[in-house]
Structures are given as structure tokens and as C-alpha cells.
Design an enzyme around this catalytic site. Structure first.
Site, PDB file in Angstrom:
ATOM      1  N   GLY A  65       0.723  -1.222   0.089  1.00  0.00           N
ATOM      2  CA  GLY A  65      -0.142   0.192  -0.245  1.00  0.00           C
ATOM      3  C   GLY A  65       0.793   1.086   0.239  1.00  0.00           C
ATOM      4  O   GLY A  65       2.110   1.273   0.445  1.00  0.00           O
ATOM      5  N   CYS A  92       5.456  -5.977   1.685  1.00  0.00           N
ATOM      6  CA  CYS A  92       5.712  -4.716   1.606  1.00  0.00           C
ATOM      7  C   CYS A  92       5.180  -3.946   2.668  1.00  0.00           C
ATOM      8  O   CYS A  92       5.282  -3.982   3.784  1.00  0.00           O
ATOM      9  CB  CYS A  92       5.410  -4.073   0.408  1.00  0.00           C
ATOM     10  SG  CYS A  92       6.188  -2.511   0.027  1.00  0.00           S
ATOM     11  N   TYR A  93       4.148  -2.987   2.487  1.00  0.00           N
ATOM     12  CA  TYR A  93       3.409  -2.301   3.681  1.00  0.00           C
ATOM     13  C   TYR A  93       2.736  -3.222   4.795  1.00  0.00           C
ATOM     14  O   TYR A  93       2.771  -3.270   5.890  1.00  0.00           O
ATOM     15  CB  TYR A  93       2.230  -1.406   2.909  1.00  0.00           C
ATOM     16  CG  TYR A  93       1.397  -0.668   4.003  1.00  0.00           C
ATOM     17  CD1 TYR A  93       1.778   0.581   4.404  1.00  0.00           C
ATOM     18  CD2 TYR A  93       0.386  -1.242   4.567  1.00  0.00           C
ATOM     19  CE1 TYR A  93       1.001   1.293   5.470  1.00  0.00           C
ATOM     20  CE2 TYR A  93      -0.406  -0.561   5.663  1.00  0.00           C
ATOM     21  CZ  TYR A  93      -0.015   0.806   6.041  1.00  0.00           C
ATOM     22  OH  TYR A  93      -0.735   1.417   7.037  1.00  0.00           O
ATOM     23  N   HIS A 187       7.604  -7.476  -3.611  1.00  0.00           N
ATOM     24  CA  HIS A 187       6.367  -7.891  -4.200  1.00  0.00           C
ATOM     25  C   HIS A 187       6.378  -9.108  -5.024  1.00  0.00           C
ATOM     26  O   HIS A 187       6.772  -9.271  -6.048  1.00  0.00           O
ATOM     27  CB  HIS A 187       5.839  -6.829  -5.197  1.00  0.00           C
ATOM     28  CG  HIS A 187       5.077  -5.686  -4.427  1.00  0.00           C
ATOM     29  ND1 HIS A 187       4.007  -5.483  -3.966  1.00  0.00           N
ATOM     30  CD2 HIS A 187       5.847  -4.286  -4.082  1.00  0.00           C
ATOM     31  CE1 HIS A 187       3.906  -4.369  -3.275  1.00  0.00           C
ATOM     32  NE2 HIS A 187       4.940  -3.501  -3.492  1.00  0.00           N
ATOM     33  N   GLU A 189       4.262 -10.827  -6.328  1.00  0.00           N
ATOM     34  CA  GLU A 189       3.162 -11.220  -7.398  1.00  0.00           C
ATOM     35  C   GLU A 189       3.488 -10.561  -8.660  1.00  0.00           C
ATOM     36  O   GLU A 189       2.668 -10.729  -9.694  1.00  0.00           O
ATOM     37  CB  GLU A 189       1.734 -10.535  -6.814  1.00  0.00           C
ATOM     38  CG  GLU A 189       1.770  -9.097  -6.437  1.00  0.00           C
ATOM     39  CD  GLU A 189       2.491  -8.780  -5.019  1.00  0.00           C
ATOM     40  OE1 GLU A 189       3.050  -9.443  -4.580  1.00  0.00           O
ATOM     41  OE2 GLU A 189       2.013  -7.308  -4.821  1.00  0.00           O
ATOM     42  N   SER A 240     -23.777 -10.774 -27.208  1.00  0.00           N
ATOM     43  CA  SER A 240     -23.197 -10.000 -28.125  1.00  0.00           C
ATOM     44  C   SER A 240     -22.444 -10.774 -29.018  1.00  0.00           C
ATOM     45  O   SER A 240     -21.872 -10.355 -30.137  1.00  0.00           O
ATOM     46  CB  SER A 240     -22.244  -8.843 -27.418  1.00  0.00           C
ATOM     47  OG  SER A 240     -21.334  -9.578 -26.878  1.00  0.00           O
ATOM     48  N   GLY A 241     -22.023 -11.823 -28.687  1.00  0.00           N
ATOM     49  CA  GLY A 241     -21.335 -12.981 -29.097  1.00  0.00           C
ATOM     50  C   GLY A 241     -19.901 -12.744 -28.588  1.00  0.00           C
ATOM     51  O   GLY A 241     -18.881 -13.453 -28.838  1.00  0.00           O
ATOM     52  N   GLY A 242     -19.607 -11.930 -27.774  1.00  0.00           N
ATOM     53  CA  GLY A 242     -18.475 -11.768 -27.026  1.00  0.00           C
ATOM     54  C   GLY A 242     -18.082 -12.954 -26.043  1.00  0.00           C
ATOM     55  O   GLY A 242     -19.180 -13.400 -25.835  1.00  0.00           O
ATOM     56  N   VAL A 243     -16.926 -12.852 -25.419  1.00  0.00           N
ATOM     57  CA  VAL A 243     -16.690 -14.001 -24.598  1.00  0.00           C
ATOM     58  C   VAL A 243     -17.617 -13.907 -23.329  1.00  0.00           C
ATOM     59  O   VAL A 243     -18.196 -14.923 -22.999  1.00  0.00           O
ATOM     60  CB  VAL A 243     -15.144 -13.999 -24.084  1.00  0.00           C
ATOM     61  CG1 VAL A 243     -15.115 -15.158 -23.122  1.00  0.00           C
ATOM     62  CG2 VAL A 243     -14.193 -13.919 -25.258  1.00  0.00           C
ATOM     63  N   ASP A 244     -17.550 -12.758 -22.667  1.00  0.00           N
ATOM     64  CA  ASP A 244     -18.327 -12.837 -21.330  1.00  0.00           C
ATOM     65  C   ASP A 244     -20.058 -12.945 -21.819  1.00  0.00           C
ATOM     66  O   ASP A 244     -20.345 -13.677 -20.723  1.00  0.00           O
ATOM     67  CB  ASP A 244     -18.380 -11.257 -20.809  1.00  0.00           C
ATOM     68  CG  ASP A 244     -16.930 -10.789 -20.770  1.00  0.00           C
ATOM     69  OD1 ASP A 244     -15.926 -11.823 -20.845  1.00  0.00           O
ATOM     70  OD2 ASP A 244     -16.484  -9.870 -20.736  1.00  0.00           O
ATOM     71  N   SER A 245     -20.347 -12.505 -22.675  1.00  0.00           N
ATOM     72  CA  SER A 245     -22.017 -12.749 -22.826  1.00  0.00           C
ATOM     73  C   SER A 245     -22.099 -14.104 -23.313  1.00  0.00           C
ATOM     74  O   SER A 245     -23.163 -14.767 -22.835  1.00  0.00           O
ATOM     75  CB  SER A 245     -22.617 -11.640 -23.596  1.00  0.00           C
ATOM     76  OG  SER A 245     -22.206 -11.690 -25.014  1.00  0.00           O
ATOM     77  N   SER A 246     -21.344 -14.684 -24.065  1.00  0.00           N
ATOM     78  CA  SER A 246     -21.488 -15.925 -24.502  1.00  0.00           C
ATOM     79  C   SER A 246     -21.462 -17.056 -23.483  1.00  0.00           C
ATOM     80  O   SER A 246     -22.265 -17.910 -23.145  1.00  0.00           O
ATOM     81  CB  SER A 246     -20.474 -16.547 -25.643  1.00  0.00           C
ATOM     82  OG  SER A 246     -20.658 -15.781 -26.836  1.00  0.00           O
ATOM     83  N   LYS A 386     -10.938 -12.612 -16.269  1.00  0.00           N
ATOM     84  CA  LYS A 386     -11.335 -13.030 -17.691  1.00  0.00           C
ATOM     85  C   LYS A 386     -10.791 -14.518 -18.142  1.00  0.00           C
ATOM     86  O   LYS A 386     -11.350 -15.111 -18.789  1.00  0.00           O
ATOM     87  CB  LYS A 386     -10.412 -12.005 -18.514  1.00  0.00           C
ATOM     88  CG  LYS A 386     -10.966 -12.045 -19.984  1.00  0.00           C
ATOM     89  CD  LYS A 386     -12.137 -11.281 -20.188  1.00  0.00           C
ATOM     90  CE  LYS A 386     -12.526 -11.040 -21.799  1.00  0.00           C
ATOM     91  NZ  LYS A 386     -13.562 -10.342 -21.928  1.00  0.00           N
TER      92      LYS A 386
END
Ligand code: XMP
Length: 530
Positions: A65, A92-93, A187, A189, A240-246, A386
Site C-alpha cells: 500500500g 511490503c506495507y 512484491h 506477485e 453480443s457474441g463476445g466471450v463474457d456474454s457468450s 477473464k
């Protein structure tokens, strides 16, 4: 009560990440999810003793942070975190807070001139004795890590020992083995700590996680949760045919079958054959109930003569909502609207100017609709990143080429056709785009690229083909690499690839006689042309 259609996290072993406002807290969660560990990020302001008890974490991570623990009133974890009897990793913090809370000392770096050294960037850590957390590390005698701190630990808290040092951080890696508390100054990560993922792997192993967060398990539980939430009610989904809506549609269909109706709005600004492909796949192959809203004339009519980018977006956005609402109103008894909201959209981030703030993407084309139509939301992807959505899509049997598709903007080809949009230009653009993407696929480059497309330019240029003069449109090819679309680099195609592609487009696409390649990064450019 679990009101959203996502698996109840109480069914999983859970890790709690207390966020102190680091820019890279999300990356911690990514590393853990890759290890099949369920984790949640919560801003420190929301985490009190009662929260820790009800969350019942199997381990806790304190993020980094920007604040200084020597400042009065700086962020702290609740006491219950230390008393929960579970392993803690402070970063770290998070390390500094742990030291100060547990009886050590932290000095301000440059700020107080306390003899400390602020340290930003690459550093090398060498080991001091052995530690289970460091299994697999130091094969070459040292490890590259990413430091980013102004303050530093000056005295360890009782019970802690040093297990790694760097030239500027004598307490780079510390631990109290009796309590399984670990604290590092760097860090692990980030990408610049190349083998940092191993520390997380060791940490969750030490904490006894079995790795029960798999997409197979998620799918089963999401299906149950959707059924519990929706009951007998009907659900509408903007496909929409995009990944998320599909993936949202496929998951809902598995859960509630015919109670789901998808509305696919065809605004005439889609890529070559896209409308047919989406409808064919979802309706014919997967047996979903899909309404194909063929509203090309409406959209293109309203866009006639419009060349200002923001006006185009506004027209499309408004029409989209009108059209969606019109079709959705015909679905009797619909009570829910399904949305492909992802975890990064809903993580509450730490804000130092006030309370926790929620970041919500404004791209959703159906934003505002649920209230307007009195619909409740179903958001079955709310817990996922994602890449996890892609894995779930794979699990649900969606074809690989659908899952791995490049993002496509809501306003579609309208923002790839600077200036006035005409049907003729759109036809040329579609064909050129199809040839370009075909080239990219043929050369095996599709998956290396975040997004690739053609923009048709509002300029015609002179050329010569055969014995004749041509006067046709110029186009620009765009291809970028990116991790989240926020920043991007242009893709370094070989000249051979570019030459071959230009030749193909000019030969195969009537109406284009000049091809250029856009080498602008973002910033200062944007990915799209408008
Ligand atoms: P820019 O052009 O802003 O784009 O660098 C960043 C990413 O966002 C996509 N994009 C949109 N997506 N509705 C969307 O759903 C929009 O209005 C929109 N505008 C840009 C763009 O394709 C890229 O992936």
C-alpha cells in the site's frame, strides 16, 4: 444470504486478501486463482473483527500500500486477523504493518531521515538459513525481486527471524514459524519477481489448501446457484457474441434451459458473417432461445450523415437500449437480466480520498436498464477473472475460436470507420478485416495479439492496377498487444507479413487501393480509431 447467482464461497477453502491500496493487489488474487485457491480482496476499511470471523479464512494476505505505517492513523488490519490462528503473509506495507502491530519497529525512509533507504525497482535477495516458504528458491544463490518501499523495518517483532536479505533490505524475508506468519519487503506477485509465484504456491501449501477452486466445481455450483436465484422466473440476456456474454448465456442455459431468452441486437455494424455465426451457434447448435433483432436499417438510418465520434456512440448506445427494451418487453414474465460482469469490475478498491470506492466498467451496453425495466440482475461471472471465464467457456463446451476471440467494441465497426458511415464503406471494411484476420490466423499470430482490425479511412487515393488508374479508399491495419486494454503496444509484424497482407487486401477487396500500418501505442493513441 447468497442472492447473486454465484457459488457460495463458504463452500470453498477461502483466503482473505486485505487490501491496503497497492496498485498490484489484483495480481495477488490472480496468482492464487492460478493455484486453484479461492480468494477475495477486501479493502482494509471493510475488514473488522466480525468480518474475519464470518469470512473464516484459511489464510490471510496483507497487501502492499502507498501509506506509511509511521503515520498516525495509517491503515491497519483488525486484531482478529492475528488471532485467527491461520497463516499470514505480509507484503511490503503488509510486512511493515505486521512488524509494528506485533512489537517491532518501522522507520520512515526518506521522509523522516531515519537512516532507512527507500528502494524502488529490481533488487537481489540472498538466503539466510532455510524456510519452507522458500522451497524452490535460490537455486542460483539469489533471486531477483521487485522492491517498492519508502519505509523499512528497523527491528523485528519478537518471534520473527530473518531468512533473506538484499543490499538495502536487511529484513527482505522474515518469518515467525511458531505462528506461521511470513513477511516480505518485496512484491512476489509482479512479473519483475520472476519466480514469485512459487512463494504463493508454497504459502498456500503450508496453509493446507487443497486447491478446490476448479472450473468444473465452479460450473456445478454456479448452475445450482442460478437455479436457486431464478426459481421459475424468466431471464433475459443481451448476447453480443463476445466471450463474457457468450459464457453467461451458455451457463444460464445449462442452469435454467428454456427460462432463458437471449436478445442478439444486430446493428449492422458487425464483422463479416458475424450475426449469422452467433445465431447459428447459439440457436442451432446449442438450442438456446435467441431473438435475432435485425435492426440494421434503424441503426444505419440514424447514423446517416453523422461523422462525429461521440455522436455516433451516443446514437448507437441509445438505440441499443431502445431496441433491447422493445424485444425484452415481448418476453412475458421476465424478472431477471443476466450480465457478464467480471470480478475486476466489482472489486472494491481502496481510496485514500474517502471511503472504499467501487470501480464499475461503463461499457456495459445495458447499463441502467435493470432499474428502468424493473429487472433484477443475475451475474454468474462476478467471481471470475477473464482467463477464468475463458476456462469456464471451455468447460461448457463453447468452441475454442469463440472463447479466444479478440474483444470487439459495442459500437462495432462504426468506430472503425472514421468520418461518415455508409453501407458501401462498411462492406469494404468487412471484407478487408476478414482478409486481415485470415492472414493473422494463417501465420499463427492470432493468440499473441490482444486485438487486430482494419479501419477504413475517410480518404481516397490514386493508384494504378493493371493498365488503369484507380481512385479508392485507403485503410489502416491495427494490431496491439495488451493485458487489459488500458495500455497497449503495436504488434511488431515482419515486413514480409505486412507486404503479403497489403497485397492480398488490394487484390481481394474491391474499393481499397492503399494499405497502411498503424504503429501508435496507447497512450498516446487509443486502440480504436474513434
Ligand atoms: P480504446 O479505443 O479506448 O479501447 O483504447 C480500449 C478497449 O475497449 C474497447 N472499446 C469498447 N468496448 N464499448 C465496448 O464494449 C465501447 O464503447 C468501446 N470502446 C472501446 C476497445 O475495442 C478496446 O478493446
Amino acid at each position: 444470504m447468497n442472492t447473486s447467482a454465484v457459488p457460495d464461497p463458504a463452500d470453498h477453502e477461502r483466503l482473505l486478501i486485505i487490501d491496503f491500496g497497492s496498485q498490484v493487489t489484483q495480481l495477488i488474487a490472480r496468482r492464487l486463482r492460478e493455484l486453484s485457491v479461492y480468494c477475495e480482496i477486501h479493502p482494509y476499511q471493510n475488514v473488522d473483527d466480525a468480518f474475519i470471523k464470518s469470512f473464516a479464512p484459511k489464510a490471510i494476505i496483507f497487501s502492499g500500500g502507498p501509506d506509511s505505517v509511521v503515520r498516525e492513523g495509517s491503515p491497519r488490519p483488525p486484531k482478529a486477523a492475528y488471532e485467527a490462528g491461520v497463516p499470514i503473509l505480509g507484503i511490503c506495507y503488509g510486512q511493515q504493518v505486521m512488524m509494528q502491530d506485533l512489537g517491532g519497529e518501522v522507520h520512515g525512509g526518506k521522509i523522516s531521515g531515519g537512516g532507512g533507504t527507500a528502494e524502488f525497482g529490481r533488487a537481489f535477495v540472498t538466503p539466510e538459513g532455510g524456510l519452507d516458504l522458500l522451497q524452490g528458491w535460490f537455486a542460483d544463490g539469489r533471486e531477483q525481486v521487485w522492491m517498492s518501499h519508502g519505509d523499512h523495518v528497523a527491528k523485528l517483532a519478537p518471534g520473527f527471524e530473518v531468512y533473506g536479505v538484499s543490499p538495502n533490505a536487511p529484513y527482505a524475508i522474515t518469518a515467525d514459524l511458531s505462528r506461521n506468519f511470513f513477511a516480505v519487503q518485496f512484491h512476489p506477485e509482479v512479473h519483475h519477481t520472476p519466480r514469485g509465484a512459487m512463494l504463493y504456491e508454497n504459502f498456500v501449501r503450508l496453509a493446507g489448501f487443497s486447491g478446490d477452486w476448479t472450473m468444473e466445481a465452479y460450473r456445478e455450483q454456479a448452475v445450482e446457484a442460478i437455479r436457486a436465484q431464478a426459481g421459475d422466473a424468466k431471464v433475459i440476456c443481451a448476447l453480443s457474441g463476445g466471450v463474457d456474454s457468450s459464457v453467461t448465456a451458455a451457463l444460464l442455459h445449462e442452469a435454467i434451459g428454456d427460462q432463458l431468452t437471449c436478445v442478439f441486437v444486430d446493428h449492422g455494424l458487425l464483422r463479416l458473417n458475424e450475426g449469422e455465426e452467433v445465431v447459428e451457434m447459439f440457436r442451432d447448435h446449442m438450442n438456446l432461445h435467441v431473438i435475432h433483432a435485425e435492426e440494421q436499417e434503424l441503426f444505419l438510418g440514424e447514423l446517416e450523415g453523422v461523422s462525429d465520434p461521440e455522436t455516433k456512440r451516443k446514437i448507437i448506445g441509445k438505440l441499443f437500449i431502445d431496441v433491447f427494451q422493445k424485444y425484452a418487453n415481448e418476453i412475458e414474465g421476465a424478472a431477471y437480466l443476466a450480465q457478464g460482469t467480471l470480478y475486476p469490475d466489482v472489486i472494491e478498491s481502496v481510496s485514500f480520498s474517502g471511503g472504499p470506492s467501487v470501480t464499475i466498467k461503463s461499457h456495459h451496453n445495458v447499463g441502467g436498464l435493470p432499474e428502468k425495466m424493473g429487472l433484477k440482475l443475475v451475474e454468474p461471472l462476478r467471481e471470475l477473472f477473464k482467463d477464468e471465464v475463458r476456462a469456464l467457456g471451455h468447460e461448457l463446451g463453447l468452441p475454442a475460436h469463440f472463447i479466444a476471440r479478440h474483444p470487439f467494441p459495442g459500437p462495432g465497426l462504426a468506430i472503425r470507420c472514421p468520418g461518415e458511415i455508409t453501407r458501401a464503406k462498411l462492406d469494404i471494411l468487412r471484407l478487408a478485416d476478414a482478409v486481415y484476420i485470415d492472414q493473422i490466423r494463417k501465420h499463427g499470430l492470432y493468440d499473441e495479439i490482444w486485438q487486430a482490425f482494419v479501419a477504413i479511412l475517410p480518404v481516397r487515393t490514386v493508384g494504378v492496377m493493371g493498365d488503369g488508374r484507380t481512385y479508392d479508399y485507403a485503410c489502416a491495419l491495427r494490431a496491439v498487444t495488451s493485458v487489459d486494454g488500458m495500455t497497449a503496444d503495436y504488434y511488431p509484424f515482419s515486413h514480409e507479413f505486412l507486404g503479403e497482407t497489403a497485397t492480398r487486401i488490394i487484390n481481394e477487396v474491391p474499393g481499397i487501393n492503399r494499405v497502411t500500418y498503424d504503429i501508435t501505442s496507447k497512450p498516446p493513441g487509443t486502440i480504436e480509431w474513434e
